[in-house]
Design an enzyme around this catalytic site. Structure first.
Site, PDB file in Angstrom:
ATOM      1  N   ASN A 274      39.951  35.838  46.038  1.00  0.00           N
ATOM      2  CA  ASN A 274      39.378  36.876  45.174  1.00  0.00           C
ATOM      3  C   ASN A 274      40.372  37.165  44.047  1.00  0.00           C
ATOM      4  O   ASN A 274      41.452  36.568  43.994  1.00  0.00           O
ATOM      5  CB  ASN A 274      39.064  38.142  45.993  1.00  0.00           C
ATOM      6  CG  ASN A 274      38.200  39.128  45.221  1.00  0.00           C
ATOM      7  OD1 ASN A 274      37.162  38.750  44.663  1.00  0.00           O
ATOM      8  ND2 ASN A 274      38.610  40.377  45.152  1.00  0.00           N
ATOM      9  N   LYS A 275      39.999  38.057  43.177  1.00  0.00           N
ATOM     10  CA  LYS A 275      40.795  38.364  41.985  1.00  0.00           C
ATOM     11  C   LYS A 275      42.265  38.576  42.315  1.00  0.00           C
ATOM     12  O   LYS A 275      42.584  39.221  43.312  1.00  0.00           O
ATOM     13  CB  LYS A 275      40.200  39.621  41.324  1.00  0.00           C
ATOM     14  CG  LYS A 275      40.856  40.106  40.062  1.00  0.00           C
ATOM     15  CD  LYS A 275      41.063  39.043  39.019  1.00  0.00           C
ATOM     16  CE  LYS A 275      39.814  38.290  38.659  1.00  0.00           C
ATOM     17  NZ  LYS A 275      40.095  37.079  37.832  1.00  0.00           N
TER      18      LYS A 275
ATOM     19  N   ASP B 113      35.339  35.312  45.867  1.00  0.00           N
ATOM     20  CA  ASP B 113      34.864  34.170  45.071  1.00  0.00           C
ATOM     21  C   ASP B 113      34.624  32.950  45.933  1.00  0.00           C
ATOM     22  O   ASP B 113      33.871  32.038  45.556  1.00  0.00           O
ATOM     23  CB  ASP B 113      35.866  33.840  43.971  1.00  0.00           C
ATOM     24  CG  ASP B 113      35.729  34.851  42.856  1.00  0.00           C
ATOM     25  OD1 ASP B 113      36.207  35.981  43.026  1.00  0.00           O
ATOM     26  OD2 ASP B 113      35.098  34.523  41.834  1.00  0.00           O
TER      27      ASP B 113
ATOM     28  N   ARG C  14      34.519  27.086  35.569  1.00  0.00           N
ATOM     29  CA  ARG C  14      35.434  27.929  36.362  1.00  0.00           C
ATOM     30  C   ARG C  14      35.492  27.342  37.774  1.00  0.00           C
ATOM     31  O   ARG C  14      34.461  27.203  38.433  1.00  0.00           O
ATOM     32  CB  ARG C  14      34.960  29.390  36.380  1.00  0.00           C
ATOM     33  CG  ARG C  14      35.037  30.036  34.993  1.00  0.00           C
ATOM     34  CD  ARG C  14      35.048  31.545  35.042  1.00  0.00           C
ATOM     35  NE  ARG C  14      36.302  32.069  35.505  1.00  0.00           N
ATOM     36  CZ  ARG C  14      36.476  33.346  35.865  1.00  0.00           C
ATOM     37  NH1 ARG C  14      35.467  34.196  35.819  1.00  0.00           N
ATOM     38  NH2 ARG C  14      37.660  33.770  36.271  1.00  0.00           N
TER      39      ARG C  14
ATOM     40  N   ARG D 297      30.971  37.041  34.163  1.00  0.00           N
ATOM     41  CA  ARG D 297      31.995  36.737  35.164  1.00  0.00           C
ATOM     42  C   ARG D 297      31.525  37.390  36.469  1.00  0.00           C
ATOM     43  O   ARG D 297      30.545  38.121  36.496  1.00  0.00           O
ATOM     44  CB  ARG D 297      33.396  37.157  34.733  1.00  0.00           C
ATOM     45  CG  ARG D 297      33.572  38.351  33.874  1.00  0.00           C
ATOM     46  CD  ARG D 297      33.153  39.664  34.504  1.00  0.00           C
ATOM     47  NE  ARG D 297      33.796  39.847  35.797  1.00  0.00           N
ATOM     48  CZ  ARG D 297      33.376  40.653  36.744  1.00  0.00           C
ATOM     49  NH1 ARG D 297      32.267  41.368  36.560  1.00  0.00           N
ATOM     50  NH2 ARG D 297      34.008  40.774  37.882  1.00  0.00           N
ATOM     51  N   GLY D 298      32.281  37.104  37.540  1.00  0.00           N
ATOM     52  CA  GLY D 298      31.839  37.554  38.857  1.00  0.00           C
ATOM     53  C   GLY D 298      31.114  36.395  39.514  1.00  0.00           C
ATOM     54  O   GLY D 298      30.241  35.758  38.888  1.00  0.00           O
ATOM     55  N   ALA D 299      31.481  36.091  40.767  1.00  0.00           N
ATOM     56  CA  ALA D 299      31.035  34.838  41.400  1.00  0.00           C
ATOM     57  C   ALA D 299      29.510  34.647  41.393  1.00  0.00           C
ATOM     58  O   ALA D 299      29.013  33.637  40.874  1.00  0.00           O
ATOM     59  CB  ALA D 299      31.618  34.762  42.808  1.00  0.00           C
TER      60      ALA D 299
ATOM     61  N   GLN E  83      38.902  44.375  34.678  1.00  0.00           N
ATOM     62  CA  GLN E  83      37.516  44.488  35.158  1.00  0.00           C
ATOM     63  C   GLN E  83      37.282  45.821  35.872  1.00  0.00           C
ATOM     64  O   GLN E  83      36.171  46.356  35.862  1.00  0.00           O
ATOM     65  CB  GLN E  83      37.189  43.347  36.124  1.00  0.00           C
ATOM     66  CG  GLN E  83      37.110  41.974  35.498  1.00  0.00           C
ATOM     67  CD  GLN E  83      38.400  41.214  35.627  1.00  0.00           C
ATOM     68  OE1 GLN E  83      39.476  41.796  35.645  1.00  0.00           O
ATOM     69  NE2 GLN E  83      38.321  39.901  35.720  1.00  0.00           N
TER      70      GLN E  83
HETATM   71  C1  LIG Z   1      30.707  40.065  43.466  1.00  0.00           C
HETATM   72  S1  LIG Z   1      31.953  39.443  42.557  1.00  0.00           S
HETATM   73  C2  LIG Z   1      33.311  38.959  43.573  1.00  0.00           C
HETATM   74  C3  LIG Z   1      34.346  38.332  42.756  1.00  0.00           C
HETATM   75  O1  LIG Z   1      33.772  37.394  41.892  1.00  0.00           O
HETATM   76  C4  LIG Z   1      35.154  39.362  41.951  1.00  0.00           C
HETATM   77  O2  LIG Z   1      35.817  40.193  42.845  1.00  0.00           O
HETATM   78  C5  LIG Z   1      36.140  38.627  41.104  1.00  0.00           C
HETATM   79  O3  LIG Z   1      37.224  38.292  41.521  1.00  0.00           O
HETATM   80  C6  LIG Z   1      35.680  38.250  39.752  1.00  0.00           C
HETATM   81  O4  LIG Z   1      36.639  37.583  39.005  1.00  0.00           O
HETATM   82  P1  LIG Z   1      36.316  37.258  37.487  1.00  0.00           P
HETATM   83  O5  LIG Z   1      37.539  36.531  37.017  1.00  0.00           O
HETATM   84  O6  LIG Z   1      36.093  38.571  36.806  1.00  0.00           O
HETATM   85  O7  LIG Z   1      35.103  36.366  37.483  1.00  0.00           O
END
Ligand SMILES: CSC[C@@H](O)[C@@H](O)C(=O)COP(=O)(O)O
EC number: 5.3.1.23
Length: 361
Positions: free
Chosen positions: A263-264, A253, A105, A62-64, A212
């Site tokens: 973002n999250k 994201d 996603r 996970r993470g963009a 996270q």
């Molecule tokens: C460098 S990662 C930036 C974002 O992807 C991060 O802040 C985030 O919201 C991730 O969400 P996730 O649902 O864990 O994929």
């Protein structure tokens, strides 16, 4: 299982782990299973693009930027499976693989950005011998990986210039090495400040429901020896009001044309709190997160995940049976709440993003 062979070496990434890797033989993708951290450091081995798409959906990775890199490696598996195919079947097969990956996603634009780049290259080289097609795509996927790592290092230095000695940085979710090609975006800023000799400490929002922050950000920073304390999401206002937070730094994201960011879930509330308390609210993201085709935050697709992820913690069910729950996985923070966006190209006001993008900055 022993960790896989890294492409960007641990020396370059600065970490003894990597979110996503491709086997040298191009027949397997290794993903550090982030659902198991911090309890267990286990690499899942995936042998098909279908498995990679499912792993992205299920948050193994996970993470963009990291899901973009994993998807690029998934495209290599798809190309390998199509090796005997003549050019038109090869292109059709890769288009289908690309659609499946992108659907895994919807919010992080880095996913479709990486997959589109892979698909364009596959189409341009479709008439090459089958082994060369795979080798070319593998080289491009690894380039996407290392470019992201380099972007993180550069944006880290850009952002660190704004972080004073002795700062307490509040961050949300995990925008670290685990979420990127290595080093991290928001955590890259923290790391670069620490590497520049500044004393920094981090307040990590636990980040319900996936935790996270509690699980991943705390794990990464404690391995680096950077002081970190975990707080529940509801404590952030308290610490801001007590003037214990120097700056908030988060990842993104997707950054829309007008500078709004997704973002999250929970990021928007933090940005409002930062504004109220006069604390800078910074966003750190590679240029691959910028989406000039999306006009503003209202046009960003926001993933809605299963209610089960909200109502269950560990093995326990928290909510009475039959009571509905909601799970938007992301929210939008409007440009006017963002003090600055750090990218590998430099620092921008959120409202400057479109102009910078068009100028090729
Ligand atoms: C460098 S990662 C930036 C974002 O992807 C991060 O802040 C985030 O919201 C991730 O969400 P996730 O649902 O864990 O994929």
């Amino acid at each position: 299982m022993a960790p896989p062979p890294w492409y960007p070496s641990p020396a370059l990434s600065g970490a003894g782990y990597s979110a996503a890797e491709l086997a040298e033989s191009c027949d397997r993708v290794f993903l550090l299973d982030q659902r198991d951290l911090p309890a267990r450091e286990v690499y899942a081995t995936l042998r098909s693009v279908e498995e990679v798409a499912e792993a992205i959906r299920a948050m193994v990775v996970r993470g963009a930027p990291a899901i973009g890199i994993a998807a690029a490696y998934g495209m290599v598996l798809a190309a390998r499976a199509l090796r005997p195919a003549e050019a038109s079947r090869y292109v059709a097969g890769l288009r289908a693989a690309a659609s499946m990956l992108v659907a895994a996603r919807p919010t992080a634009v880095n996913l479709s950005w990486a997959v589109s780049r892979m698909l364009a290259s596959a189409e341009a080289h479709a008439h090459e011998p089958a082994e060369e097609r795979v080798a070319d795509l593998a080289a491009l996927a690894r380039r996407i990986h290392v470019e992201d790592l380099e972007a993180c290092r550069r944006m880290g230095r850009v952002g660190a210039a704004r972080i004073p000695h002795g700062a307490t940085i509040l961050t949300h979710c995990n925008a670290g090495a685990l979420a990127t090609g290595g080093y991290g975006t928001a955590l890259g800023v923290v790391r670069a400040a620490a590497e520049a000799g500044k004393q920094v400490r981090v307040l990590a929002d636990e980040t319900r429901p996936y935790l996270q922050g509690a699980r991943l950000t705390a794990w990464e920073l404690s391995q680096d020896g950077i002081p970190v304390e975990v707080i529940t999401d509801s404590m952030a206002g308290h610490f801001l009001r007590r003037r214990e937070v120097t700056a908030i730094v988060v990842g993104a994201d997707r950054i829309a044309r007008n500078g709004d960011i997704a973002n999250k879930i929970g990021t928007y509330g933090l940005a409002c709190l930062a504004k109220h308390h006069g604390v800078p609210f910074y966003v750190a993201a590679p240029w691959s997160t910028v989406d000039l085709a999306t006009l503003d935050g209202d046009h960003i697709p926001l993933e809605e995940r299963s209610r089960d992820e909200v109502v269950r913690v560990g093995g326990s069910v928290l909510v009475p049976e039959g009571v509905p729950a909601r799970h938007p996985a992301f929210d939008v923070t409007p440009a006017e709440l963002i003090t600055a966006i750090f990218t590998e190209r430099g620092e921008y006001a959120a409202g400057e993003i479109a102009r910078a993008g068009e100028a090729g900055a």
